[in-house]
Design a protein around this motif. Structure first.
Motif, PDB file in Angstrom:
ATOM      1  N   THR A 329       0.822  -1.211   0.000  1.00  0.00           N
ATOM      2  CA  THR A 329       0.000   0.000   0.000  1.00  0.00           C
ATOM      3  C   THR A 329       0.857   1.262   0.000  1.00  0.00           C
ATOM      4  OG1 THR A 329      -0.232  -0.190   2.414  1.00  0.00           O
ATOM      5  CG2 THR A 329      -2.031  -1.070   1.065  1.00  0.00           C
ATOM      6  N   SER A 330       1.988   1.231   0.700  1.00  0.00           N
ATOM      7  CA  SER A 330       2.908   2.376   0.641  1.00  0.00           C
ATOM      8  C   SER A 330       3.389   2.607  -0.784  1.00  0.00           C
ATOM      9  CB  SER A 330       4.112   2.148   1.564  1.00  0.00           C
ATOM     10  OG  SER A 330       3.738   2.211   2.927  1.00  0.00           O
ATOM     11  N   HIS A 331       3.638   1.518  -1.491  1.00  0.00           N
ATOM     12  CA  HIS A 331       4.038   1.629  -2.890  1.00  0.00           C
ATOM     13  C   HIS A 331       2.868   2.098  -3.755  1.00  0.00           C
ATOM     14  CE1 HIS A 331       7.659  -1.385  -2.597  1.00  0.00           C
ATOM     15  NE2 HIS A 331       7.761  -0.357  -1.779  1.00  0.00           N
ATOM     16  N   GLY A 332       1.698   1.522  -3.525  1.00  0.00           N
ATOM     17  CA  GLY A 332       0.560   1.802  -4.388  1.00  0.00           C
ATOM     18  C   GLY A 332       0.067   3.231  -4.303  1.00  0.00           C
ATOM     19  N   LEU A 333       0.046   3.806  -3.103  1.00  0.00           N
ATOM     20  CA  LEU A 333      -0.471   5.162  -2.935  1.00  0.00           C
ATOM     21  C   LEU A 333       0.612   6.226  -2.972  1.00  0.00           C
ATOM     22  CD1 LEU A 333      -3.284   4.787  -0.242  1.00  0.00           C
ATOM     23  CD2 LEU A 333      -3.485   4.933  -2.723  1.00  0.00           C
ATOM     24  N   TYR A 334       1.858   5.835  -2.742  1.00  0.00           N
ATOM     25  CA  TYR A 334       2.929   6.827  -2.668  1.00  0.00           C
ATOM     26  C   TYR A 334       4.073   6.525  -3.642  1.00  0.00           C
ATOM     27  CZ  TYR A 334       0.839   8.263   1.823  1.00  0.00           C
ATOM     28  OH  TYR A 334      -0.007   8.693   2.812  1.00  0.00           O
ATOM     29  N   ALA A 335       4.903   5.561  -3.270  1.00  0.00           N
ATOM     30  CA  ALA A 335       6.227   5.428  -3.870  1.00  0.00           C
ATOM     31  C   ALA A 335       6.217   5.217  -5.377  1.00  0.00           C
ATOM     32  CB  ALA A 335       6.990   4.284  -3.185  1.00  0.00           C
ATOM     33  N   GLN A 336       5.384   4.298  -5.880  1.00  0.00           N
ATOM     34  CA  GLN A 336       5.444   4.023  -7.320  1.00  0.00           C
ATOM     35  C   GLN A 336       4.948   5.220  -8.130  1.00  0.00           C
ATOM     36  OE1 GLN A 336       3.024   0.989  -9.064  1.00  0.00           O
ATOM     37  NE2 GLN A 336       1.111   1.795  -8.259  1.00  0.00           N
ATOM     38  N   LEU A 337       3.933   5.924  -7.635  1.00  0.00           N
ATOM     39  CA  LEU A 337       3.408   7.085  -8.367  1.00  0.00           C
ATOM     40  C   LEU A 337       4.432   8.210  -8.392  1.00  0.00           C
ATOM     41  CD1 LEU A 337      -0.235   7.063  -6.957  1.00  0.00           C
ATOM     42  CD2 LEU A 337       0.592   6.089  -9.105  1.00  0.00           C
ATOM     43  N   ILE A 338       5.108   8.401  -7.254  1.00  0.00           N
ATOM     44  CA  ILE A 338       6.159   9.418  -7.189  1.00  0.00           C
ATOM     45  C   ILE A 338       7.324   9.035  -8.094  1.00  0.00           C
ATOM     46  CG2 ILE A 338       7.905  10.387  -5.626  1.00  0.00           C
ATOM     47  CD1 ILE A 338       5.711  10.361  -3.442  1.00  0.00           C
ATOM     48  N   TYR A 339       7.662   7.758  -8.110  1.00  0.00           N
ATOM     49  CA  TYR A 339       8.741   7.257  -8.970  1.00  0.00           C
ATOM     50  C   TYR A 339       8.454   7.552 -10.441  1.00  0.00           C
ATOM     51  CZ  TYR A 339      11.290   3.530 -11.515  1.00  0.00           C
ATOM     52  OH  TYR A 339      12.049   2.801 -12.400  1.00  0.00           O
ATOM     53  N   PHE A 340       7.233   7.268 -10.886  1.00  0.00           N
ATOM     54  CA  PHE A 340       6.917   7.503 -12.290  1.00  0.00           C
ATOM     55  C   PHE A 340       6.808   8.989 -12.615  1.00  0.00           C
ATOM     56  CE2 PHE A 340       5.367   3.039 -11.989  1.00  0.00           C
ATOM     57  CZ  PHE A 340       6.265   2.513 -12.915  1.00  0.00           C
ATOM     58  N   ALA A 341       6.402   9.792 -11.652  1.00  0.00           N
ATOM     59  CA  ALA A 341       6.411  11.244 -11.865  1.00  0.00           C
ATOM     60  C   ALA A 341       7.840  11.741 -12.026  1.00  0.00           C
ATOM     61  CB  ALA A 341       5.727  11.950 -10.695  1.00  0.00           C
ATOM     62  N   GLN A 342       8.754  11.184 -11.234  1.00  0.00           N
ATOM     63  CA  GLN A 342      10.164  11.565 -11.335  1.00  0.00           C
ATOM     64  C   GLN A 342      10.759  11.123 -12.662  1.00  0.00           C
ATOM     65  OE1 GLN A 342      11.284   9.560  -7.747  1.00  0.00           O
ATOM     66  NE2 GLN A 342      11.063  11.370  -6.445  1.00  0.00           N
ATOM     67  N   LYS A 343      10.334   9.962 -13.161  1.00  0.00           N
ATOM     68  CA  LYS A 343      10.808   9.494 -14.460  1.00  0.00           C
ATOM     69  C   LYS A 343      10.246  10.361 -15.587  1.00  0.00           C
ATOM     70  CE  LYS A 343      11.330   5.282 -15.669  1.00  0.00           C
ATOM     71  NZ  LYS A 343      11.136   3.849 -16.027  1.00  0.00           N
ATOM     72  N   ALA A 344       8.991  10.784 -15.436  1.00  0.00           N
ATOM     73  CA  ALA A 344       8.350  11.582 -16.481  1.00  0.00           C
ATOM     74  C   ALA A 344       8.947  12.980 -16.569  1.00  0.00           C
ATOM     75  CB  ALA A 344       6.848  11.675 -16.212  1.00  0.00           C
ATOM     76  N   PHE A 345       9.314  13.536 -15.419  1.00  0.00           N
ATOM     77  CA  PHE A 345       9.923  14.875 -15.398  1.00  0.00           C
ATOM     78  C   PHE A 345      11.170  14.813 -14.509  1.00  0.00           C
ATOM     79  CE2 PHE A 345      10.368  19.259 -13.781  1.00  0.00           C
ATOM     80  CZ  PHE A 345      10.456  19.927 -14.992  1.00  0.00           C
ATOM     81  N   PRO A 346      12.264  14.287 -15.031  1.00  0.00           N
ATOM     82  CA  PRO A 346      13.453  14.083 -14.204  1.00  0.00           C
ATOM     83  C   PRO A 346      14.201  15.362 -13.832  1.00  0.00           C
ATOM     84  CG  PRO A 346      13.913  13.470 -16.467  1.00  0.00           C
ATOM     85  CD  PRO A 346      12.444  13.753 -16.400  1.00  0.00           C
TER      86      PRO A 346
END
Length: 475
Positions: A329-346
């Protein structure tokens, strides 16, 4: 001592650094504007932990004097309840949309700052908006609006859908549940229902939220009303194309390792022996969890894929099941979404917060949601061990440097590195160096088109939205 009052809460606290360097500055000072978290239901800008005087004083000590502003906004049903009845009531009074009033309060505060912060020595062209949890959700919403009320942003532990985004239909169902709880007839005319709920006193209306919202940590969602964010709000999958507006290209974005521990009580419905692991913690049954995952995802195959990625099987012990739930759940609501946002706009400053809490409570020893506030604001600094005091100093300096237009650390697009704050120190790491984080899980979910599935599953496990809709017109 300030009191919580939704009718007299629209205020802000301004902390101006008192130092010769600040007072003698020939140019206006940069400004940090903070939006507090609390699931859009709890907290306030006058909470002792958000004492901006300490952060302003620290900025002077760093020879980077900065004004610190903390803002209030309406919370709970007063700030976020929506629905068709409320939308019609608003239209009759010349307003558009429904819900999101707390965010509109923030907009009012940001416009006020643009007009008046110069009178306090601040520079309206150098405003850093930063928020944590629901505050970061708010910053995310402001980035989606085409109004340049700040020039840089820090998002701590949250993007747009963290607390949920509900349609007007879905909120109408919640509104109707409130009416039932308050004894207001559902068969009354819409105008009479509105008048009925407006007549309810604050304490009774607030208390009605407890049975209505089901989850122990009541969480208000944004309403996708087509007004706050013109058009519709992006879904979980849209973080693959996260891009800030041209007027705010300086971003800092990060997370804590154990974010979703705050919603652990929501998992009690999946347990057989509550609190066996310690205070306020449930012990989920693995079989119940796996069955519930299949129901929520409407796919045993997807449930099995996610369970395998997180090491969850039918024979997992209660402790193993609890830890798997916390991680996924930490990944689902936080970490993975933040990770992909960082990849999209590095071209942003990316970080992870791994400093464990030193306090003796149910979350002690975890780098839990909101513990970063303890280190950034410094109010409890004297209670921290020396090593964490040093990390606190580094984080304060990084946040202040960012607000002053300097680099807090190496930007993510330079070498694909995150700043990782740990008890031993702060160090830049690549994916390969930062082992155990979960990058490989998120990449695999992305390859299988299941990023949104994990996020939606996590939202259901923590906020239990489908249960909230049972018996309402939105079901």
């Amino acid at each position: 001592m300030p009191v919580a009052d939704e009718f007299n809460c629209l205020n802000l606290n301004i902390s101006v650094p008192k130092s010769p360097a600040a007072l003698a500055a020939s140019e206006a000072l940069p400004v940090m504007v903070f939006i507090h978290g609390g699931a859009f239901t709890y907290s306030m800008n006058s909470s002792p932990i958000y004492d901006g005087r300490l952060l302003a004083a620290a900025s002077s000590d760093l020879s980077s004097p900065t004004i610190v502003v903390t803002v209030n906004y309406r919370l709970g049903v007063y700030g976020f309840l929506a629905g068709h009845d409320i939308k019609a009531y608003n239209a009759a009074h010349g307003e558009t949309g429904t819900g999101n009033y707390g965010v509109w309060d923030q907009i009012l505060a940001l416009r006020w700052i643009q007009r008046h912060i110069a009178s306090f020595g601040g520079d309206p062209a150098r405003v850093t908006l930063f928020g944590q949890s629901a505050g970061a959700v708010s910053v995310s919403a402001h980035l989606l609006r085409d109004e340049a009320l700040f020039s840089s942003a820090i998002l701590q532990s949250g993007l747009l859908r963290l607390c949920g985004v509900k349609s007007v239909d879905e909120y109408q169902g919640i509104y109707e549940r409130m009416l039932v709880e308050l004894g207001i007839p559902l068969d009354a005319a819409p105008a009479d229902r509105i008048e009925g709920i407006l007549a309810v006193d604050t304490e009774r209306l607030t208390a009605a939220m407890v049975p209505v919202f089901i989850v122990p940590v009541i969480t208000m969602a944004l309403c996708d009303d087509g007004v706050l964010v013109e058009g519709s709000m992006p879904g979980y999958e849209m973080y693959h194309s996260f891009t800030p507006p041209d007027w705010c290209r300086r971003l800092m974005l990060g997370d804590c390792r154990n974010e979703c521990i705050i919603w652990n009580k929501s998992w009690d419905s999946l347990s057989r022996t509550p609190m066996a692991l310690g205070q306020d913690m449930s012990t989920p049954d693995a079989t119940l969890v796996l069955n519930r995952m299949s129901e929520l995802l409407k796919s045993p195959e997807k449930a099995q894929t996610i369970a395998s990625l997180y090491g969850l099987t039918g024979s997992s012990s209660p402790a193993e099941t609890f830890n798997a739930l916390e991680r996924l759940t930490s990944h689902g609501l936080y970490a993975q979404l933040i990770y992909f946002a960082q990849k999209a706009f590095p071209a942003m400053y990316a970080y992870h917060f791994d400093v464990p809490s030193v306090f003796e409570n149910a979350w002690g020893g975890m780098a839990h949601h909101s513990y970063d506030n303890v280190l950034i604001w410094g109010v409890l600094r004297h209670l921290l061990p020396r090593a964490q005091q040093e990390i606190s100093d580094q984080m304060v300096e990084a946040w202040v440097r960012f607000a002053n237009g300097a680099e807090p650390w190496e930007r993510h697009d330079k070498a694909g590195r995150w700043m990782v704050f740990t008890e031993e120190g702060a160090v830049l790491k690549t994916k390969e160096e930062d082992t155990g984080r979960g990058y490989e899980i998120w990449d695999e979910l992305h390859s299988g088109g299941m990023v949104a599935d994990l996020s939606e599953l996590s939202n259901e496990l923590c906020l239990r939205g489908s249960e909230l809709r049972v018996g309402t017109s939105s079901n």
